[in-house]
Scaffold this motif. Structure first.
Motif, mmCIF file in Angstrom:
data_model
loop_
_atom_site.group_PDB
_atom_site.id
_atom_site.type_symbol
_atom_site.label_atom_id
_atom_site.label_comp_id
_atom_site.label_asym_id
_atom_site.label_seq_id
_atom_site.Cartn_x
_atom_site.Cartn_y
_atom_site.Cartn_z
ATOM 1 N N MET A 1 -5.395 6.160 3.880
ATOM 2 C CA MET A 1 -4.499 5.847 2.838
ATOM 3 C C MET A 1 -3.676 4.681 3.649
ATOM 4 S SD MET A 1 -3.458 6.455 -0.208
ATOM 5 C CE MET A 1 -2.217 5.588 -1.140
ATOM 6 N N VAL A 2 -3.358 5.128 5.105
ATOM 7 C CA VAL A 2 -2.490 4.117 5.795
ATOM 8 C C VAL A 2 -3.274 2.809 5.963
ATOM 9 C CG1 VAL A 2 -1.730 3.524 8.186
ATOM 10 C CG2 VAL A 2 -1.413 5.761 7.191
ATOM 11 N N ALA A 3 -4.824 2.873 6.395
ATOM 12 C CA ALA A 3 -5.459 1.663 6.511
ATOM 13 C C ALA A 3 -5.391 0.750 5.037
ATOM 14 C CB ALA A 3 -6.747 2.123 6.818
ATOM 15 N N LEU A 4 -5.686 1.337 3.993
ATOM 16 C CA LEU A 4 -5.567 0.727 2.826
ATOM 17 C C LEU A 4 -4.036 0.132 2.659
ATOM 18 C CD1 LEU A 4 -6.899 0.557 -0.234
ATOM 19 C CD2 LEU A 4 -5.459 2.271 -0.880
ATOM 20 N N LEU A 5 -3.049 0.854 2.873
ATOM 21 C CA LEU A 5 -1.953 0.105 2.635
ATOM 22 C C LEU A 5 -1.397 -0.976 3.534
ATOM 23 C CD1 LEU A 5 0.798 3.037 1.862
ATOM 24 C CD2 LEU A 5 -0.123 1.257 0.241
ATOM 25 N N ILE A 6 -2.176 -0.877 4.906
ATOM 26 C CA ILE A 6 -1.693 -2.196 5.480
ATOM 27 C C ILE A 6 -2.659 -3.326 5.225
ATOM 28 C CG2 ILE A 6 -2.498 -2.891 8.091
ATOM 29 C CD1 ILE A 6 -1.559 0.182 8.854
ATOM 30 N N VAL A 7 -4.118 -2.947 4.928
ATOM 31 C CA VAL A 7 -4.884 -4.083 4.654
ATOM 32 C C VAL A 7 -4.426 -4.679 3.188
ATOM 33 C CG1 VAL A 7 -7.120 -4.828 3.916
ATOM 34 C CG2 VAL A 7 -6.694 -3.396 6.120
ATOM 35 N N ALA A 8 -4.166 -3.852 1.991
ATOM 36 C CA ALA A 8 -4.116 -4.046 0.659
ATOM 37 C C ALA A 8 -2.766 -4.664 0.776
ATOM 38 C CB ALA A 8 -4.668 -3.049 -0.217
ATOM 39 N N GLY A 9 -1.925 -3.848 1.418
ATOM 40 C CA GLY A 9 -0.381 -4.224 1.199
ATOM 41 C C GLY A 9 0.381 -5.209 2.118
ATOM 42 N N HIS A 10 -0.229 -5.233 3.337
ATOM 43 C CA HIS A 10 0.454 -6.000 4.377
ATOM 44 C C HIS A 10 -0.021 -7.416 4.324
ATOM 45 C CE1 HIS A 10 3.163 -6.736 7.692
ATOM 46 N NE2 HIS A 10 1.901 -7.210 8.476
ATOM 47 N N GLU A 11 -1.448 -7.285 4.898
ATOM 48 C CA GLU A 11 -2.190 -8.642 4.947
ATOM 49 C C GLU A 11 -1.598 -9.571 4.050
ATOM 50 O OE1 GLU A 11 -4.231 -9.984 7.322
ATOM 51 O OE2 GLU A 11 -3.679 -8.388 8.834
#
Ligand code: HEM
Length: 172
Positions: free
Chosen positions: A1-11
């Motif tokens: 979930m954290v990885a998803l949010l960092i990649v999908a939501g931050h980058e």
């Protein structure tokens, strides 16, 4: 979930803010008009996503059945990569697609946030973040300018994303 949010939501949002800032710095008349009329910003962001969106291509798809597309057969089970960046510069869909025009509302919708079942979950948040970031930059730093020729800027060699390695700026 954290990885998803960092990649999908931050980058994605970081890259949009960079790409959009570059586009506005290269189109000073359009930038000046948005600074004068900040209510244009939401519409401008749609055009900025179309013009140089941060997600260059969608995730892989596989054809569920044989599909005919423009005289080509995509066989069932083949993997398909949809290049969103190309679709958003399609001259059959957008008049003068390589021109940024943040002031005119385009009839066709862009696919910068994908389409259909997997349409971006975070699109409203991304739009809001871009509005806050770009609105604040334009308001607080009216003298913002590029500190290197645009042609010399490097793009990160990462799959999926269209993202600047750095955006050198200066202001007065
Ligand atoms: C400018 C910013 C953003 C852009 C351009 C963008 C773009 C996209 C695109 C094109 C897709 C579809 C991918 C595909 O069909 O294969 C997608 C899906 C997704 N996005 Fe975004 N995104 C952005 C920001 C965000 C944010 C801020 C979040 C979450 C906080 C987020 C979460 C997701 C998730 C979870 C999916 C998968 C949805 C699914 O498969 O059902 N995105 N995004």
């Amino acid at each position: 979930m954290v990885a998803l949010l960092i990649v999908a939501g931050h980058e994605t949002t970081v890259s949009l803010i960079g790409n959009a800032t570059l586009a506005l710095l290269r189109h000073p008349e359009q930038r000046a008009e948005i600074s004068r009329r900040p209510e244009l910003l939401p519409r401008a962001i749609e055009e900025l996503v179309r013009f140089d969106g941060p997600v260059e291509r969608a995730l892989n798809r596989w054809a569920a059945t044989d599909v005919e597309l423009r005289g080509q057969t995509i066989l069932r089970g083949s993997s398909v990569i949809v290049v969103l960046g190309a679709a958003d510069r399609d001259a059959e869909r957008f008049a003068d697609p390589d021109t940024l025009d943040v002031l005119a509302e385009r009839e066709a919708k862009h696919v910068g946030f994908g389409r259909g079942t997997h349409y971006c979950l975070g699109a409203p948040l991304a739009r809001l973040e871009a509005e806050v970031a770009l609105g604040t930059l334009l308001r607080r730093l009216p003298g913002l300018r590029l500190a290197a020729p645009a042609e010399t800027l490097a793009w990160r060699a990462v799959p999926l994303f269209r993202s600047l390695a750095a955006l050198p700026v200066a202001w007065s």
